[in-house]
Design a protein around this motif. Sequence first.
Motif, PDB file in Angstrom:
ATOM      1  N   LYS A 178     -10.612 -10.214   4.267  1.00  0.00           N
ATOM      2  CA  LYS A 178     -11.194  -9.057   4.950  1.00  0.00           C
ATOM      3  C   LYS A 178     -10.162  -7.947   4.970  1.00  0.00           C
ATOM      4  O   LYS A 178      -8.967  -8.213   5.075  1.00  0.00           O
ATOM      5  N   ILE A 179     -10.650  -6.716   4.896  1.00  0.00           N
ATOM      6  CA  ILE A 179      -9.726  -5.580   4.942  1.00  0.00           C
ATOM      7  C   ILE A 179     -10.353  -4.409   5.698  1.00  0.00           C
ATOM      8  O   ILE A 179     -11.567  -4.184   5.629  1.00  0.00           O
ATOM      9  N   LEU A 180      -9.517  -3.723   6.437  1.00  0.00           N
ATOM     10  CA  LEU A 180      -9.932  -2.505   7.137  1.00  0.00           C
ATOM     11  C   LEU A 180      -8.967  -1.403   6.726  1.00  0.00           C
ATOM     12  O   LEU A 180      -7.752  -1.558   6.845  1.00  0.00           O
ATOM     13  N   LEU A 181      -9.502  -0.314   6.203  1.00  0.00           N
ATOM     14  CA  LEU A 181      -8.670   0.819   5.811  1.00  0.00           C
ATOM     15  C   LEU A 181      -9.116   2.039   6.609  1.00  0.00           C
ATOM     16  O   LEU A 181     -10.307   2.182   6.892  1.00  0.00           O
ATOM     17  N   THR A 182      -8.189   2.880   6.959  1.00  0.00           N
ATOM     18  CA  THR A 182      -8.578   4.148   7.580  1.00  0.00           C
ATOM     19  C   THR A 182      -8.401   5.237   6.530  1.00  0.00           C
ATOM     20  O   THR A 182      -7.480   5.166   5.714  1.00  0.00           O
ATOM     21  N   LYS A 206      -4.885   4.406   4.664  1.00  0.00           N
ATOM     22  CA  LYS A 206      -3.914   3.435   5.205  1.00  0.00           C
ATOM     23  C   LYS A 206      -4.582   2.101   5.508  1.00  0.00           C
ATOM     24  O   LYS A 206      -5.713   2.076   5.983  1.00  0.00           O
ATOM     25  N   VAL A 207      -3.856   1.043   5.214  1.00  0.00           N
ATOM     26  CA  VAL A 207      -4.381  -0.290   5.537  1.00  0.00           C
ATOM     27  C   VAL A 207      -4.152  -0.526   7.026  1.00  0.00           C
ATOM     28  O   VAL A 207      -3.022  -0.489   7.512  1.00  0.00           O
ATOM     29  N   ASN A 231     -12.935  11.621   9.279  1.00  0.00           N
ATOM     30  CA  ASN A 231     -12.352  10.269   9.281  1.00  0.00           C
ATOM     31  C   ASN A 231     -13.407   9.228   8.943  1.00  0.00           C
ATOM     32  O   ASN A 231     -14.571   9.408   9.306  1.00  0.00           O
ATOM     33  N   LYS A 232     -13.003   8.182   8.272  1.00  0.00           N
ATOM     34  CA  LYS A 232     -13.934   7.092   7.976  1.00  0.00           C
ATOM     35  C   LYS A 232     -13.164   5.771   7.962  1.00  0.00           C
ATOM     36  O   LYS A 232     -12.029   5.721   7.489  1.00  0.00           O
ATOM     37  N   ILE A 233     -13.812   4.751   8.472  1.00  0.00           N
ATOM     38  CA  ILE A 233     -13.227   3.408   8.417  1.00  0.00           C
ATOM     39  C   ILE A 233     -13.840   2.703   7.203  1.00  0.00           C
ATOM     40  O   ILE A 233     -15.056   2.700   7.036  1.00  0.00           O
ATOM     41  N   ILE A 234     -13.010   2.167   6.355  1.00  0.00           N
ATOM     42  CA  ILE A 234     -13.504   1.410   5.190  1.00  0.00           C
ATOM     43  C   ILE A 234     -13.403  -0.075   5.558  1.00  0.00           C
ATOM     44  O   ILE A 234     -12.305  -0.586   5.787  1.00  0.00           O
ATOM     45  N   LYS A 235     -14.573  -0.702   5.603  1.00  0.00           N
ATOM     46  CA  LYS A 235     -14.628  -2.095   6.070  1.00  0.00           C
ATOM     47  C   LYS A 235     -15.211  -2.957   4.957  1.00  0.00           C
ATOM     48  O   LYS A 235     -16.305  -2.676   4.470  1.00  0.00           O
ATOM     49  N   ALA A 236     -14.483  -3.987   4.540  1.00  0.00           N
ATOM     50  CA  ALA A 236     -15.004  -4.831   3.457  1.00  0.00           C
ATOM     51  C   ALA A 236     -14.611  -6.285   3.670  1.00  0.00           C
ATOM     52  O   ALA A 236     -13.558  -6.596   4.230  1.00  0.00           O
ATOM     53  N   SER A 237     -15.497  -7.157   3.218  1.00  0.00           N
ATOM     54  CA  SER A 237     -15.253  -8.597   3.316  1.00  0.00           C
ATOM     55  C   SER A 237     -15.568  -9.223   1.957  1.00  0.00           C
ATOM     56  O   SER A 237     -16.638  -9.022   1.413  1.00  0.00           O
ATOM     57  N   ASP A 238     -14.607  -9.959   1.408  1.00  0.00           N
ATOM     58  CA  ASP A 238     -14.784 -10.535   0.071  1.00  0.00           C
ATOM     59  C   ASP A 238     -15.069 -12.037   0.202  1.00  0.00           C
ATOM     60  O   ASP A 238     -14.166 -12.864   0.152  1.00  0.00           O
ATOM     61  N   SER A 247       0.832  -1.204   0.000  1.00  0.00           N
ATOM     62  CA  SER A 247       0.000   0.000   0.000  1.00  0.00           C
ATOM     63  C   SER A 247       0.874   1.266   0.000  1.00  0.00           C
ATOM     64  O   SER A 247       0.577   2.245  -0.679  1.00  0.00           O
ATOM     65  N   GLU A 248       1.974   1.200   0.754  1.00  0.00           N
ATOM     66  CA  GLU A 248       2.869   2.374   0.876  1.00  0.00           C
ATOM     67  C   GLU A 248       3.549   2.671  -0.461  1.00  0.00           C
ATOM     68  O   GLU A 248       3.706   3.833  -0.846  1.00  0.00           O
TER      69      GLU A 248
END
Lengths: 210, 186
Positions: free
Chosen positions: B62-66, B112-113, B44-51, A157-158
């Motif tokens: 699963k991924i969490l991004l800020t 950011k992840v 700010n927002k948290i991006i939350k997704a599950s594939d 990502s970076e």
Amino acid sequence: MKKSLFRTLFIVLLTFLVLLLLNIKIPDIKNIFRSRPVVIDNTPILIKEIRELAQLCTITSAGEVVADSSVIRLKSPVEALIPDLSGFGQLPVSGKNLVIIGRGKVIAGVDLQKLNTQSVYVKDDSISLTLPKAEILDIIMNPSGFEIFSETGDWSSEAVTAVKMKARDKMVVRSLQQGILSKANLRSIMLMENFLYSLGFRQISVQTNA
Amino acid sequence: MSRTILYFMFCFALACRSGPDAETQVILSLKEINQLVTAEYVVNKIIKASDDNTWYKIGDRKILLTCEASLKAGIDFSTINTSQVDIRNKKISLTLPHATLFSLNIKPEDIKVAYEEIGMLRSSFSAQERDMLAVQAEKQMQQSADSLGILKTAETNARLFITQFLRNAGYEDIEVKFEYAGGNAN
């Protein structure tokens, strides 16, 4: 005949029951091999900070730039024996590359918060105003403005962010080459002259600190 | 036999068919704008997704991004003209247009992840996939920007700034109003 029909129906029902119990989604026949899009959850938006501004934005430069990055290295003896899918084929080197197209805009204008009491001089219907010099106030390159044109290999990502920042810097350079700041200066003067005229002043002098 | 093969090929082609691609053409140029930006919200927002929705992909990802974004709002400066100004000696009354949202800016370095969980048989999220998730977050932010109250703040700040400016310009009694959507002032 009746017995075999009953058996078929039983198998179909049992299959559906198993699929339901295992929570397996029955695929759409029309798009059976198409990946389902990953949809994000609707999470709340939290306000971190509120800022008071007074920016007069006068010129925007929209642009499209390409930025890339590649890493090339010599193959190890073990790697040379296995098929290379990175695009380098039988060459003794291997690597990865990333090409990003970035679309966005650069906004220029004057920061009116820098005005002070010395910036304005008034006498009857005459006014003299000295504006701060124009500057780049915003560079907007949102996720929707980026397109990953080519991506081979594993990119952190970076590393991707670094390429995107490179694209953003390129766009700023291009805007400056287009003379965005001098145009923003001229337009700020014109807008302020019109504004002051509508406020009743007839002898107007607006200049910038540039 | 050949008919069966043809039938399967037809089914396969039908299954792989993609929808019509929307072609967008962007005209890129230097453009004049007249925006007086008076408020900025940093959110700010948290991006939350599950594939885990595709039937033939075994395992979950699963991924969490800020994500941090900046929203800017203000008033259209070009619409202010003599018809919106009423001057009587040292008294001035000015009618401004209502505030609008000018921009939403999500810097690449502000995404950011935070967490990633990849099943054994799955590959990690590619840059393109992460971008697609960020685009969805961008749309959600754009849609709910009004509910954050940024327009009201922008109008309050615009009133304060213009009042101060007019005071410096020699006016003593200053009234700053905002237009109704229909054209009258409040």
